[in-house]
Design an enzyme around this catalytic site. Structure first.
Site, PDB file in Angstrom:
ATOM      1  N   CYS A  86      45.633  45.093  62.440  1.00 40.92           N
ATOM      2  CA  CYS A  86      46.285  43.810  62.195  1.00 40.92           C
ATOM      3  C   CYS A  86      47.801  43.914  62.135  1.00 40.92           C
ATOM      4  O   CYS A  86      48.377  44.961  61.851  1.00 40.92           O
ATOM      5  CB  CYS A  86      45.868  43.206  60.866  1.00 40.92           C
ATOM      6  SG  CYS A  86      44.125  43.138  60.584  1.00 40.92           S
ATOM      7  N   GLY A 131      47.371  44.102  67.296  1.00 42.90           N
ATOM      8  CA  GLY A 131      46.116  43.359  67.343  1.00 42.90           C
ATOM      9  C   GLY A 131      46.147  42.380  68.495  1.00 42.90           C
ATOM     10  O   GLY A 131      47.004  41.501  68.530  1.00 42.90           O
ATOM     11  N   ASN A 159      46.628  42.821  56.208  1.00 41.44           N
ATOM     12  CA  ASN A 159      46.613  44.016  57.051  1.00 41.44           C
ATOM     13  C   ASN A 159      46.158  45.175  56.183  1.00 41.44           C
ATOM     14  O   ASN A 159      46.767  45.443  55.145  1.00 41.44           O
ATOM     15  CB  ASN A 159      48.014  44.293  57.599  1.00 41.44           C
ATOM     16  CG  ASN A 159      48.067  45.552  58.445  1.00 41.44           C
ATOM     17  OD1 ASN A 159      47.044  46.017  58.942  1.00 41.44           O
ATOM     18  ND2 ASN A 159      49.262  46.097  58.600  1.00 41.44           N
ATOM     19  N   GLY A 160      45.093  45.832  56.605  1.00 42.30           N
ATOM     20  CA  GLY A 160      44.564  46.942  55.825  1.00 42.30           C
ATOM     21  C   GLY A 160      43.059  46.877  55.758  1.00 42.30           C
ATOM     22  O   GLY A 160      42.422  46.262  56.622  1.00 42.30           O
ATOM     23  N   TYR A 211      51.868  56.629  66.364  1.00 36.60           N
ATOM     24  CA  TYR A 211      51.327  55.791  67.429  1.00 36.60           C
ATOM     25  C   TYR A 211      51.380  54.283  67.178  1.00 36.60           C
ATOM     26  O   TYR A 211      51.706  53.523  68.064  1.00 36.60           O
ATOM     27  CB  TYR A 211      49.877  56.197  67.708  1.00 36.60           C
ATOM     28  CG  TYR A 211      49.204  55.325  68.717  1.00 36.60           C
ATOM     29  CD1 TYR A 211      49.553  55.387  70.066  1.00 36.60           C
ATOM     30  CD2 TYR A 211      48.242  54.407  68.330  1.00 36.60           C
ATOM     31  CE1 TYR A 211      48.947  54.559  70.994  1.00 36.60           C
ATOM     32  CE2 TYR A 211      47.633  53.579  69.259  1.00 36.60           C
ATOM     33  CZ  TYR A 211      47.989  53.661  70.590  1.00 36.60           C
ATOM     34  OH  TYR A 211      47.396  52.851  71.508  1.00 36.60           O
TER      35      TYR A 211
END
Lengths: 494, 494, 494, 494
Positions: C25, C51, C130-131, C271
Site C-alpha cells: 500500500c 500498489g 499501510n502495513g 526495493y
C-alpha cells in the site's frame, strides 16, 4: 458467391423464440430546423419497431461539415446523450435504424450500419435505405471488377458506388442514374450539404411520408407515428416512383422512373407498421381491427374468450370480439422488461424462449374455451409454445385465428424471412398445421378478406393485384434475380 | 438526522414524466434445486416491475461458500450471462430487485443493493427485504452508539445488525429477535448455509407466496407470476406474522409475533402487482377488471370510446367497456422500446416527457368523446399531458375515470411516494382536480367501490378495515414513528 | 479460520513471471488546500509503485459531507477525470493505493479497497492503512462475536470496528484506543470532518512523512516523491509511535504508545521506495548506489560489462560499475508498454512471462562476460529466464550480483511474500542457488554490507538491530501471532 | 483541399508536454505458423513504441476466410484476450500499430486504423503501411473523380484503390502497379489468401526486416526487437526498392522500381527505433552510445554529473559519461505508471505536463553542475520544464547536450512533426535557443558527428547523403508535392 468480409465479433444474439417476420429498416430525415439531429433521434426512436439492432445519424453543418455517429443498440441508449448529440450539429440530418439478420454469426459490423456516406468529386452525400435490392449481387460483382471497394456486406452500398461512377455532376442526378440500374424495393432518404432527398421505387413497396414542421422545416419518415413525436404535420406520402428534393424550404417533385402500377407491401398493414401510423391514407389500427371483424365473419367459433397474442394481435382481437360478441380479455401477459439480445446467455436462458416474454393469466383462462388472435404464423414454433402454456393453465379449448393468410413465400424486398422450407405454411396445408399445432381449430384470414379489410371491397384483383402480397401468394412483382441465380424457384404458373 | 454517506456517483436519471407510485422491491428465493441462482434470476426477471434499478443474488455452495453478485440495471442484462451465473453455484439462493428513489442525487450505490450479507459468530446469513421499517432511524442511532458500522443508507441494514447482536445461537432465532424490535412492513426472504427463510410482518402489508418445484424444491416469491416462469406450483401465501423455515426439503411454520388483524396493501391490487399474479387467493387481473365494472356503475358517462392509458389502465378499461357497452379501443399507443433511465440526456429529451413513451392513435380518437381509464392520479402531471395529446388529436370530449380513490397520503411501508404536498389529491377536491386538468369530467372510484371490487361485498369496514389503504384514507395501521419525529402530521381524528 | 466472503468476480490476473516482493500500500492525505482530492490523486499517482491494483479517495466538504470513490486500476485512469473529481470536493482528503495479492482467485472486491469509512456516534471518520496487523484474525473473531459485521476481507477493517466500540468521544482518542489493541505494522492516514491524522506503529516499520504546502496546507505521504509532484516541502518523518493531528492549520504531536527502539523496514531502501524519495533522512537512490559499491568490494569478478536488471537494479549497477571500473551498459531493454494485468489472456500470453517485458540488447551482450545486478532473488524464476535470454544472446559468462541478502523469510508487516517454501533462499544455500540457476557466479550482499550502505558504518547491531530485516534474518520484531496460530514456525534460537 | 469526413468523437487526448517527434507506425506479418495472429500480437507489442493509439490484425484461414480486428489502445489491452484472438485463426496474418496525430480534433476513427482490406475481383488483400505518401492528395482527387469512395482519412487508402483499379490479375502485380504511382516513403506488409508480401520504397526510408521462425515460418517486421520476442531469427533487411513475396515457405525477391541510392531515415537511429534493434546491420544502442561519445568530444564541459533525460537520452548519456570521465547518475526519475492519454482530464492534470512523468532526484542533483543528455529538441517546451525542475532541486549549473542536430524542418515521410514555425530550431540559432531555455550551455551534435556515429567515418557526403536527414538539413530526397501545392517552401538553394 457473396464476398468474404473481415468482421469484428462482438456478441452473440440467440434467437429467443422470436417467430415473426421483421422489417429491416426505418428511415428519417429533417431539413430546415436547427439541431436537426435531435429531431432525427426522436423520429428514429418512434421507428424503433422497424429495426432494433443499430442506428445511425449523419448531419451537416457549414462549419464542421458532415458528421456521423453509428451505434449498436437502441436509439434511446445512444442518441439521447448530450455529448454524442453535440457532435451532430446543423439544420440538416438523416438517420436509419436497422434490424439484425438473426442467426448469422457475426453478420453485422458497425460498417454495415447506415447511413452510408460517400465523398464524390462534387461533394459528399449520405443515404439511408429501407428495402432490398434484388440484383445487388450482380451489381456488386460488376462494380468490384471495375475497381470499387466495398466496405460493408450491405446491398445498399451498391447505390453509393453507382452514384460515385455516374457522369452526372449533381447528386440528385447521380442518384437517378444509380437507381435506374437498381432492381427491387427502396424507400430512400438522402442528403447533400443543402438538400434532403426522398425516393420510392416505382412500385412503392416500402412506405415513405412527407411532413412539415414549423414554417421552414421538412421531414421525411418511414411512418407517420414518427411525425407525431416531433410535432410535425403529415402532408402526404412520397408517391411510388417519385423523387422529392427539399432545399431552402422548397420541395421539388421529380419522376425519374418509368410509371408502374403501385404494389405497396400489404404486410406493413398486417404487422410491420405501428398501429398509430397512417399509411396510404389508411389507419393501420383500423385496418387491423377490421381484419379481426372479417376473421369473425369468415371463421366464427363458439367460445368464451377472445384473447390477443400480445402485442401485435391486439387490434384484430378487439375487432374479432366486437364482431362476434364474445368477451375480450388479456389471457396472456407480456413482460415489459424483455429485450431481444442476450450477451453470453446461460443454457437455461437459451431454452426459455417465449416464457421470458409471455405468461398466461391463469385465473382468466382456466376452464375457458379460448380464441387466440395472432397476426401471423411463420415457423409455428411460438404458436406451439403459446398453445402449451394456455393448455397448462387449464383452458378447455384453444382456437387460433390468424390475422393474415398463410405465409408461404419468402420476402425479397426488405423483410427478414426464413428460407422457404422453414415457413410452416410452405410445407403444410391449413389442416396439417392445425394437427401439427395440436389445437382445436386454426383459421387464417383469406387473401380476399385481407384485401377487404384494407378497403378493397371487391377483394384482390387477380390480374393486377393492388398490393405486394408475394409472401402469401408467391406473386413477386419484381423478379428476385440474385436469388433465382442462386437457385430459388418461383411459383409455377397455374 | 439521517447519516451522511460517501457515495460513488454514476449516472443521472431524470424523472421523465413518470407519474406513478412505485413498489420499492421484489424478493425471491429457492432451496433444493441445483443451480438455484438461475431460477432466482428468472424469478427476478418476472418481478422486474417491482424494481428496475438494481438487482442482487446470493447463493450458497458447500465448496465455495457464500457467493454474491449485485448489479445496477435490469436482471436480463446482468443475470443471464454464463460467466456471471457460474460464480453463483449451489442449490440455495435468494435475490432482490430494487426500485430507485427517483430524484435524490447519488442516492443509490452498489452497497445499497440487496441481498445484504452478514458474517455472524455462528455462520453467515443473507437477507432480502421488501417493505419499509418505520422506526429505522431510531434503531440506527441506537446501533451506531453501540458500535455498529453501517455500510448502506438502506433501512433494511438495521435487521442485519440487530441479528448480529442477538444472543441467540441460531439464525432463525436471531432473526425473530431482530424483527420483534422492528416496526413497519416487511416481507423477507433470507438464507443461511442450509435454510431458506420467509417472514411477513404481523399485518402482512407486502405479499409473499410459497411454491413447490420438483420433488424437493421450495420457492418463496413476492408474486405468483414468478412461480409461473420457472414452472413452480403455487402452494399458499406466507401468512401475516408467519415465519417459514425450509431445510432439507421440509417446511416448518413459526409464528413469532403477537397476532394482529391483517392489513394487506390494497394498492398491490390496483397497480403494483402484475395482472397475471394471484394475491390472497384473488386474481389481480380480475380485480382490476371488476374495478372498471364498479367505475362504470358509479360514474357512467355518454361517450363513443373507452380507452385505457397503457398499460396499467387496460384491465379496468376492459371492465368499464364491458359494463357500459361503449366500444373499447386502443386510443393511446405505447412505444415498446422505452426504458426509464437516460444517461446524460439532451435538453430536448428531458422536455419530451410522456411523448417518448406514448402516442395518440389519431385516426381512432378524432371527433370522438373519449373515456380514458387510468389506474391512479399522483401528481397529475402525466394526466395533463395525456389530455393535451388527446385533444390535439381532435377528440370531442375527454373524460377521465380513475381505478383508485384519490391518492392523498404518502405511503411509509415500502412505496416511493412524493411528499404529501406534491400529491394532487392532497390539495384539491375532485372538482378542483377536474378544473386543474381542464377535462370534461373526472371520477375516481369510491373507497367502498374499490373494496367491493376486491371482493368485500359490504365495502370497507370502517372500524377495522380489511386492507391497508393509508394512501387513500390517511389511516396508518403502524405509526410512522421516524416520520412523526421529523414533523409529519397524521390525519386529525374525525 | 478465515471468514468466507461473497465476492464479485471480475477478472483474472495471471502471475506473469513477476518475481518480486511487493509493498501492499501507499497512503496520502491533504488538509487545508481547496480541491484537496486533486492533490491526493497526484500524490497517489506518484505512489503508484506501492500498489497498482486499486485506489480510493475520501474527501470532506461542509456542504456535501463525506464523499468517496474507489476504483480498480491505475490512479491515472480513474482519478484524473473531471467528472469523478468533481464528486470529491473539499479542502480535506485522504487516499490509498493497494497492491493485489497475486494468485488468490477473486481475492479483491471493491469493498476491500481503502480508505474505509465508519459512521460513529460522534461523526464519521475514514482511514487508510499501510502495513499489516499480525493479530487481525483474533481481533476479528472477537469483534464478530460481539456483533460487529465485517464488510471486507481486509485486516485493516478491524481498526474501524475497534474505533466504533471505543467509549471515548473523539475520533483521535478512539483511534488510540483501537491501535493499542493492534499488533503489527501500521502507517495510517485518517480524517474526520476537520482533522487530518497520521500515525506510525511504535517500531515505525512503514514510512510516513510530513509536508507543508502553501501557507496553510499540510500533507502526509508514504514517501517524499509524492510531496515533490504537488510542490510540497518535506518537513520531517512522522516518528515511530507518534500520532499527528492536523486541524485548522496546526499540527499537534501525540505519543500514545509505549516507547520502543525503531525498526524501519530495510527493504524499503532496497526495493520498495522510489529512488527519488528520501527516507529517514537518506536518499534511496544514493543508498542503492552505495549497495552497488559495497557489492563490488565484497564480490568482485573479472568481466566486460555491468548490466542492470531493469529497472530496480539500475542504481546498484551504476555503483558497482563505478567502483569496479567495468563499463556500465544497458544489456536488457524494458518494454515501456507493459502492465501487470491481462484480462482473459491467451495461453501464449500466459507462457511468455518475462519476455513480454524484457528483451536482451543482443549486439551489446554478444561475446561478453556480463555482470547482472538485480535487487533481489525471490522465487528465482525470473532470474532463470533472464539468464537464459542472456546466454541465448551469446554472452560468454553470466555473473549475478544481488543488491540484498538472501530473502529466506516471509514478511508479515505489509509485504506480499510467497510462502516460505517458495523462497529460493529458504531451501538452498548460495552455492546451491548458483547451481540451480546454472550461472557462472552468484553473490548476494552481506547483511553487514547492506547496513553499511544504509549508513551504519559498524554494520548490523546483532543485539539490537537498527532496522527490521526479518525477511533476511528471520528476526521478527513483532511476533506474528495469527500466523503462529496457523502453524508458522519461528527461527530456532541460535 | 483535404476531404471532410464524418467522424465519431470518442475522447480528448491532451498534449501533456510530450515534446518529441513520433514515428507514425509499425508493421508486422507472419506466414507459415499456426495461430499466426498470436505471433503478430506479440510482435506488435514489441513495436508499440512506434504507435500507441490503435492497432489492428488481419488473418486468413481457409475455413472462415479473412478476419479482422481493429482496436483503439495498447496491443496488450486488446490483442492478448482469448476471446478476441480466437476470432483471428489461420497461419497467415499481418498487423499494424498506429500513432495518433496529436491535437487534431476527432482525427482518428476506427476506420482509419490499419490494416486496410480490399475485396478485388480476383480475391481479397490486406495491407499495412508504415510511411507517408507525399502525393496522396493528388491521387485521392483523381481516384474520387473516377468513382472511388474513400472510407478513411488515411493516405494509405490510396494504395488499395490504385490496386483495385489495376488491370493486372494478381495481387503482387496490382500492388506494383499501384506503388509505381505513389511518391514518398513506404514500408508495407501485405497479405492475400496465401502470400505474405513486403515492400520498401526505392530509397528505403522506413525499416523492414525479414526473419525466420521454425522450419517453415517467415516474419516481416519494422524492427528486429519484434523478432526477438517471438524467438524468430533475423535474416536480413528487405532492401530499398525490393518486394518480397512469401508463399508456401518460399521467399521470392522482386525489384519493381527504378534503382536509386538508399536514404534510410537517420532519426530511426537517434530516437524512433528501440535500442535493442539492429537496423541496416547496426545496433541502435551502440549508435546512440557512440553519439554520446562524439558529443563529449565535440562539446565537452566541466561538470559533476552526466544525467540522461529518461528514457531516450540514456545510451547517449552513458557514452558521454564514459568518454568524458564524468560520473553517470539518474538525476531524473520516470514514473513507470504514466501513459499518454487522459479521458476528460481535470484542469490540474492538463497543467501538470511533464511533472506527471518525471521527478528530479533531488538528493543527487543538489549543488551539482549537471550535464543533461537528451535525444532532441522539438518545440523546446519540455526542455524548459526539465531545466526548471533541475534548478528548483538546487543544481549549480545546467548544461544540455543534444544527441541530434537542431531539428529545423518537418518530416513528410511518416513522422508526426509540428509545423515548421513551431520547431524551435527553425526560428532560433543555437545561441538564441540557449538564451531562450535560460541554461548555462547548450550543444547539439553536428551533422557530421552524427554521421560518424552511424559509422560513416568521413561524415556526411554532401553530394549524395547516405541517409535521409531532411529534418536537420532541409534536403528532401522526395519532393513533398502535396505540401508544396499547399504552400510549403523548400529550402532555398545555397
Amino acid at each position: 458467391m457473396p464476398p468474404a468480409h473481415p468482421f469484428d465479433f462482438d456478441a452473440w444474439n440467440p434467437d429467443l423464440g422470436d417467430d415473426k417476420l421483421h422489417e429491416e429498416c426505418g428511415v428519417f430525415g429533417v431539413n430546415g430546423v436547427s439541431d436537426a439531429a435531435n429531431f432525427v433521434a426522436l423520429g428514429l426512436h418512434a421507428l424503433q419497431h422497424r429495426g432494433q439492432e443499430a442506428g445511425g445519424i449523419v448531419s451537416y453543418d457549414p462549419e464542421s461539415g458532415f458528421n456521423s455517429a453509428r451505434r449498436f443498440g437502441y436509439v434511446r441508449d445512444n442518441f439521447t446523450k448530450q455529448s454524442l448529440m453535440e457532435t451532430l450539429p446543423g439544420a440538416l440530418a438523416i438517420g436509419h435504424v436497422r434490424y439484425s439478420t438473426a442467426g448469422s454469426k457475426g453478420a453485422t459490423q458497425i460498417r454495415d450500419v447506415q447511413p452510408f456516406f460517400g465523398e464524390f468529386s462534387m461533394g459528399g452525400a449520405a443515404i439511408a435505405h429501407n428495402g432490398n435490392i434484388t440484383n445487388a449481387d450482380a451489381l456488386r460483382r460488376e462494380l468490384i471488377e471495375r475497381g470499387s471497394i466495398f466496405q460493408s456486406s450491405s446491398d445498399s452500398e451498391c447505390i453509393i458506388h453507382l452514384m460515385a461512377r455516374s457522369l452526372q455532376r449533381k447528386v440528385p442526378e447521380r442518384m437517378m442514374d444509380a437507381l435506374r440500374r437498381v432492381e427491387g424495393a427502396f424507400s430512400i432518404v438522402a442528403m447533400t450539404r443543402t438538400k434532403l432527398i426522398g425516393v420510392r421505387d416505382p412500385l412503392g413497396v416500402r412506405p415513405l411520408v412527407i411532413g412539415k414542421i414549423g414554417d421552414e422545416g421538412w421531414v421525411l419518415s418511414s411512418e407517420t407515428c414518427a411525425l407525431d413525436i416531433i410535432g410535425a404535420e403529415y402532408l402526404r406520402d412520397v408517391e411510388p416512383g417519385e423523387m422529392v428534393v427539399i432545399e431552402d424550404g422548397e420541395l421539388t417533385s421529380l419522376h425519374p422512373f418509368m410509371p408502374a402500377a403501385p404494389r405497396f407491401c400489404i404486410f406493413e398493414h398486417v404487422y410491420f407498421s405501428r398501429p398509430d401510423s397512417i399509411i396510404g391514407g389508411r389507419s393501420v389500427y383500423e385496418t387491423r381491427r377490421q381484419i379481426g371483424v372479417e376473421l369473425a365473419r369468415e371463421a366464427p367459433v363458439d367460445a368464451d374468450l377472445v384473447c390477443p397474442v400480445p402485442d401485435s394481435g391486439t387490434p384484430a382481437a378487439i375487432g374479432y370480439a366486437h364482431e362476434s360478441g364474445i368477451p375480450y380479455g388479456m389471457g396472456i401477459i407480456r413482460n415489459q422488461y424483455m429485450g431481444r439480445t442476450f450477451i453470453e446467455p446461460t443454457e437455461q436462458i437459451r431454452n426459455m424462449g417465449v416464457r421470458l416474454k409471455l405468461n398466461v393469466n391463469r385465473a382468466l383462462i382456466e376452464g375457458k374455451r379460448v380464441i387466440l388472435v395472432d397476426d401471423s404464423v411463420v415457423r409455428g414454433t411460438t404458436s406451439r409454445k403459446i398453445k402449451e402454456m394456455i393448455l397448462d393453465a387449464g383452458a378447455a379449448e384453444v382456437h387460433f385465428r390468424i390475422a393474415s393468410p398463410p405465409t408461404s413465400w419468402p420476402c425479397f424486398y426488405g423483410v427478414d424471412t426464413p428460407q422457404r422450407e422453414k415457413l410452416l405454411a410452405a410445407t403444410m396445408s391449413e389442416d396439417e398445421m392445425r394437427e401439427h399445432l395440436a389445437i382445436d381449430s386454426l383459421k387464417f384470414i383469406s387473401l380476399d378478406g385481407l384485401y377487404r379489410a384494407v378497403g378493397e371491397a371487391q377483394g384482390r384483383d387477380v390480374k393486377c393485384p393492388q398490393y405486394c402480397d408475394a409472401c402469401f401468394s408467391g406473386d413477386y412483382p419484381v423478379a428476385p434475380s440474385d436469388m433465382i441465380e442462386k437457385g430459388f424457384e418461383l411459383k409455377a404458373a397455374e
